[in-house]
Write a protein that holds these residues in place. Structure first.
Motif, mmCIF file in Angstrom:
data_model
loop_
_atom_site.group_PDB
_atom_site.id
_atom_site.type_symbol
_atom_site.label_atom_id
_atom_site.label_comp_id
_atom_site.label_asym_id
_atom_site.label_seq_id
_atom_site.Cartn_x
_atom_site.Cartn_y
_atom_site.Cartn_z
ATOM 1 N N ASN A 65 1.005 26.090 -15.602
ATOM 2 C CA ASN A 65 1.019 26.575 -16.978
ATOM 3 C C ASN A 65 0.958 28.092 -16.991
ATOM 4 O O ASN A 65 0.148 28.694 -16.283
ATOM 5 N N PHE A 66 1.798 28.707 -17.801
ATOM 6 C CA PHE A 66 1.773 30.155 -17.961
ATOM 7 C C PHE A 66 1.528 30.517 -19.421
ATOM 8 O O PHE A 66 1.973 29.818 -20.332
ATOM 9 N N SER A 67 0.823 31.608 -19.612
ATOM 10 C CA SER A 67 0.544 32.089 -20.966
ATOM 11 C C SER A 67 1.831 32.445 -21.686
ATOM 12 O O SER A 67 2.805 32.899 -21.078
ATOM 13 N N LEU A 68 1.836 32.254 -22.991
ATOM 14 C CA LEU A 68 2.978 32.640 -23.818
ATOM 15 C C LEU A 68 3.361 34.099 -23.573
ATOM 16 O O LEU A 68 4.541 34.460 -23.550
ATOM 17 N N TYR A 69 2.359 34.948 -23.338
ATOM 18 C CA TYR A 69 2.614 36.380 -23.238
ATOM 19 C C TYR A 69 3.352 36.765 -21.955
ATOM 20 O O TYR A 69 3.894 37.861 -21.854
ATOM 21 N N GLU A 70 3.364 35.874 -20.956
ATOM 22 C CA GLU A 70 4.157 36.155 -19.763
ATOM 23 C C GLU A 70 5.638 36.280 -20.108
ATOM 24 O O GLU A 70 6.385 37.009 -19.455
ATOM 25 N N PHE A 71 6.066 35.555 -21.145
ATOM 26 C CA PHE A 71 7.482 35.541 -21.496
ATOM 27 C C PHE A 71 7.897 36.807 -22.233
ATOM 28 O O PHE A 71 9.052 36.986 -22.582
ATOM 29 N N TYR A 72 6.926 37.701 -22.495
ATOM 30 C CA TYR A 72 7.229 39.013 -23.050
ATOM 31 C C TYR A 72 7.060 40.105 -22.000
ATOM 32 O O TYR A 72 7.151 41.287 -22.297
ATOM 33 N N ASN A 73 6.794 39.698 -20.769
ATOM 34 C CA ASN A 73 6.639 40.620 -19.656
ATOM 35 C C ASN A 73 7.946 40.650 -18.861
ATOM 36 O O ASN A 73 8.322 39.661 -18.243
ATOM 37 N N HIS A 74 8.629 41.788 -18.883
ATOM 38 C CA HIS A 74 9.969 41.845 -18.278
ATOM 39 C C HIS A 74 9.943 41.634 -16.766
ATOM 40 O O HIS A 74 10.979 41.344 -16.159
ATOM 41 N N GLY A 75 8.766 41.770 -16.142
ATOM 42 C CA GLY A 75 8.698 41.586 -14.693
ATOM 43 C C GLY A 75 8.285 40.195 -14.275
ATOM 44 O O GLY A 75 8.108 39.933 -13.075
ATOM 45 N N PHE A 76 8.147 39.285 -15.236
ATOM 46 C CA PHE A 76 7.640 37.936 -14.965
ATOM 47 C C PHE A 76 8.480 37.198 -13.928
ATOM 48 O O PHE A 76 7.961 36.683 -12.931
ATOM 49 N N ILE A 77 9.781 37.142 -14.145
ATOM 50 C CA ILE A 77 10.657 36.380 -13.240
ATOM 51 C C ILE A 77 10.681 37.006 -11.847
ATOM 52 O O ILE A 77 10.639 36.306 -10.828
ATOM 53 N N ASP A 78 10.715 38.337 -11.782
ATOM 54 C CA ASP A 78 10.691 39.014 -10.476
ATOM 55 C C ASP A 78 9.405 38.684 -9.716
ATOM 56 O O ASP A 78 9.428 38.481 -8.501
ATOM 57 N N ASP A 79 8.283 38.626 -10.438
ATOM 58 C CA ASP A 79 7.010 38.294 -9.793
ATOM 59 C C ASP A 79 7.036 36.872 -9.223
ATOM 60 O O ASP A 79 6.540 36.624 -8.114
ATOM 61 N N LEU A 80 7.614 35.941 -9.992
ATOM 62 C CA LEU A 80 7.729 34.561 -9.502
ATOM 63 C C LEU A 80 8.533 34.513 -8.206
ATOM 64 O O LEU A 80 8.117 33.888 -7.220
ATOM 65 N N VAL A 81 9.681 35.165 -8.225
ATOM 66 C CA VAL A 81 10.575 35.145 -7.056
ATOM 67 C C VAL A 81 9.895 35.776 -5.843
ATOM 68 O O VAL A 81 9.960 35.237 -4.728
ATOM 69 N N ASN A 82 9.235 36.924 -6.052
ATOM 70 C CA ASN A 82 8.584 37.625 -4.932
ATOM 71 C C ASN A 82 7.499 36.773 -4.281
ATOM 72 O O ASN A 82 7.377 36.737 -3.050
ATOM 73 N N ILE A 83 6.703 36.082 -5.105
ATOM 74 C CA ILE A 83 5.624 35.255 -4.550
ATOM 75 C C ILE A 83 6.196 34.035 -3.824
ATOM 76 O O ILE A 83 5.722 33.668 -2.737
ATOM 77 N N MET A 84 7.233 33.401 -4.384
ATOM 78 C CA MET A 84 7.853 32.257 -3.700
ATOM 79 C C MET A 84 8.449 32.680 -2.370
ATOM 80 O O MET A 84 8.323 31.951 -1.365
ATOM 81 N N GLU A 85 9.077 33.841 -2.338
ATOM 82 C CA GLU A 85 9.663 34.331 -1.089
ATOM 83 C C GLU A 85 8.575 34.683 -0.072
ATOM 84 O O GLU A 85 8.736 34.460 1.126
ATOM 85 N N LYS A 86 7.471 35.232 -0.564
ATOM 86 C CA LYS A 86 6.360 35.611 0.323
ATOM 87 C C LYS A 86 5.834 34.409 1.090
ATOM 88 O O LYS A 86 5.511 34.507 2.288
ATOM 89 N N TYR A 87 5.754 33.255 0.436
ATOM 90 C CA TYR A 87 5.205 32.054 1.071
ATOM 91 C C TYR A 87 6.289 31.043 1.454
ATOM 92 O O TYR A 87 5.959 29.917 1.847
ATOM 93 N N ASN A 88 7.537 31.467 1.346
ATOM 94 C CA ASN A 88 8.667 30.614 1.734
ATOM 95 C C ASN A 88 8.624 29.258 1.022
ATOM 96 O O ASN A 88 8.785 28.200 1.644
ATOM 97 N N VAL A 89 8.372 29.313 -0.274
ATOM 98 C CA VAL A 89 8.307 28.094 -1.090
ATOM 99 C C VAL A 89 9.621 27.939 -1.867
ATOM 100 O O VAL A 89 9.983 28.828 -2.641
ATOM 101 N N PRO A 90 10.358 26.849 -1.677
ATOM 102 C CA PRO A 90 11.613 26.671 -2.421
ATOM 103 C C PRO A 90 11.339 26.416 -3.903
ATOM 104 O O PRO A 90 10.327 25.791 -4.249
ATOM 105 N N PRO A 91 12.220 26.874 -4.784
ATOM 106 C CA PRO A 91 12.031 26.677 -6.223
ATOM 107 C C PRO A 91 11.918 25.210 -6.636
ATOM 108 O O PRO A 91 11.328 24.904 -7.669
ATOM 109 N N THR A 92 12.474 24.315 -5.827
ATOM 110 C CA THR A 92 12.422 22.881 -6.164
ATOM 111 C C THR A 92 11.002 22.326 -6.124
ATOM 112 O O THR A 92 10.747 21.242 -6.643
ATOM 113 N N LEU A 93 10.075 23.060 -5.499
ATOM 114 C CA LEU A 93 8.678 22.615 -5.453
ATOM 115 C C LEU A 93 7.845 23.216 -6.583
ATOM 116 O O LEU A 93 6.632 22.970 -6.667
#
Length: 509
Positions: A340-368
């Motif tokens: 669950n993410f706060s509604l306000y994350e969707f007004y943060n322009h860096g939200f998606i980049d942060d998701l991608v960076n953390i998934m790449e850091k731990y080698n977690v595929p988006p399907t999980l």
């Protein structure tokens, strides 16, 4: 000094030409290697090349930042504007506070034009237009020349409110508030927006070496709430206003992140067709040393108001990704996890980049990874549903709508939104055994999912009778205490290794 993008491009072009000239002189023998001028020209060539690269990099960075800021402003105001983001505002104000001189006064003002969030959600389109006009006014009002905001002023739009930093005495401050107040009513009338305007202003004195930006925003928010409760238009912050010291809470949240006090519990979801657990939901708890185990409702609203929810959201997301990485390394069973993410994350322009960076850091595929949103998120702004969510889905992340049915859902919007799963709210499931109308509603929601190619999940399922009815209604998946309460990571892994529900040929108990 601020340099425009056009000037940066022109300077880069001039330096590029100069660099080529120097390259020709040094590289094609026009200047003998033995000449005393050769090392000077070669050094100049390297310096010009480095400066050119730096300016081009800054130009590219500024262009990307401006595009992201434009996206944020489109969400808030309906069009691109030169309006500060919260993060730019915070850095700018922190610098200004640090450089206050003796005898200078500065204030942070937080205001909303509406008395409650119901107004915002009910008239979303008109509110966006209204806020756009207000933003235009603030830019014009605080500009000493075209596109140049006065140094002693900063402002941003954050959590449905405008926040302004003003370096002025109290008389000047009162005049500014009065001018803004008059303009708010004028905008509503001139543009025939038919909104009920009722602005409340929370004001706090910014003192050098005593306040951080987070402190000031939290305190101005407290003052604004007091203003609204007491029907006072302008209220100055006083320490006695706070039921709980938000500054202490802010420090506690930072310490909690450092000390890993935020813990993740996993509640599994059982698929009735496959007869096995197919995913789980990550649920955060704060294991506070003094107050015990706290649920999200006891700290998330305050964190949102203080602008600290992003830290918590990203901490939990990183914790989940790390757990998934550990399970993979140990060869344990891997199931997708919804967060669950706060509604306000969707007004943060860096939200998606942060998701991608953390998934790449731990080698977690988006399907999980699955992201749970609420109806409030989906209805807050059409731009969110049609842009941000689509970008998330393009990464391969599934999107779940949580608590479906308790808000003011628009079925057409659901059909057009990039949603994969509908989670039917617990309030419907509670009465499904005893109330025929509730069963009919749940059946309709399940069929709505099937028609639109979405998975249906029933939340809060606690007994076998509810399971039997949902199975008969062809609900896809069930989440609730009947199958398992939220578990810590170790207990969750044990459940997946051995449980009665997944045993071959086992019948529901």
């Amino acid at each position: 000094m601020r340099i425009s993008s056009k000037k940066l491009a022109l300077i880069s072009l001039i330096l590029f030409i100069l660099n080529n000239v120097l390259c020709v002189i040094t590289g094609f023998g026009l200047l003998p290697y033995s000449s005393i001028l050769f090392p000077i020209f070669l050094s100049l060539d390297l310096i010009v090349c480095s400066v050119t690269f730096f300016i081009l990099a800054k130009y590219i960075y500024d262009s990307k930042t401006k595009n992201l800021l434009n996206e944020e402003n489109i969400r808030n105001f309906g069009s691109a504007k030169d309006f500060y983001s919260y993060y730019v505002f915070a850095h700018r104000v922190q610098y200004q506070i640090m450089h206050l001189k003796k005898g200078e006064e500065a204030y942070v003002v937080r205001f909303s034009s509406f008395s409650n969030t119901q107004t915002i959600s009910s008239y979303a389109s008109s509110v966006v237009k209204f806020n756009g006009y207000v933003a235009d006014f603030l830019i014009s009002y605080f500009s000493k020349s075209k596109n140049r905001i006065k140094k002693e002023v900063s402002f941003c739009y954050y959590h449905d409110t405008f926040i302004i930093y003003i370096k002025d005495n109290v008389n000047g401050l009162n005049k500014i508030i009065n001018d803004i107040d008059n303009e708010l009513y004028k905008i509503n009338q001139e543009h025939d927006l038919k909104l009920f305007i009722q602005p409340y202003y929370g004001v706090v004195l910014a003192e050098k070496k005593k306040n951080t930006v987070i402190d000031l925003i939290a305190k101005s928010s407290v003052a604004r709430k007091v203003a609204q409760i007491n029907f006072q238009e302008v209220v100055f912050y006083e320490k006695t206003m706070e039921k709980e010291d938000d500054t202490v809470l802010a420090n506690s949240i930072n310490e909690a992140i450092e000390n890993n006090e935020f813990v993740v519990y996993y509640q599994p979801k059982f698929n009735l067709v496959l007869n096995k657990f197919i995913s789980s939901e990550a649920l955060v708890r704060w294991d506070n040393p003094k107050r015990g185990l706290l649920s999200p409702s006891q700290f998330v609203p305050q964190a949102e108001q203080m602008g600290m929810i992003h830290k918590i959201d990203m901490y939990i997301f990183e914790r989940v990704c790390k757990d998934l990485q550990d399970c993979k390394k140990k060869g344990r069973r891997l199931l997708p996890v919804s967060i669950n993410f706060s509604l306000y994350e969707f007004y943060n322009h860096g939200f998606i980049d942060d998701l991608v960076n953390i998934m790449e850091k731990y080698n977690v595929p988006p399907t999980l990874i699955e992201i749970e949103i609420t109806e409030q998120t989906n209805n807050a702004n059409n731009f969110i549903a049609n842009s941000i969510l689509k970008r998330i889905k393009e990464l391969g992340i599934r999107i779940l709508m949580d608590d479906f049915g308790i808000g003011y859902s628009n079925i057409m919007n659901i059909r057009k939104s990039p949603i994969d799963v509908i989670k039917i709210d617990k309030s419907f499931i509670d009465d499904i055994v005893i109330d025929a109308k509730t069963r009919s509603i749940v059946q309709f929601l399940i069929q709505l999912c099937k028609v639109n190619g979405m998975e249906s999940i029933a939340e809060g399922v606690n007994d076998a009778k509810q399971v039997a009815i949902l199975r008969k209604l062809q609900c896809d998946t069930i989440q609730g205490y009947y199958y398992s309460k939220p578990l810590n990571r170790n207990d969750f892994e044990k459940l997946l290794l051995q449980n009665d529900f997944e045993k071959k040929g086992a019948t529901e108990k």
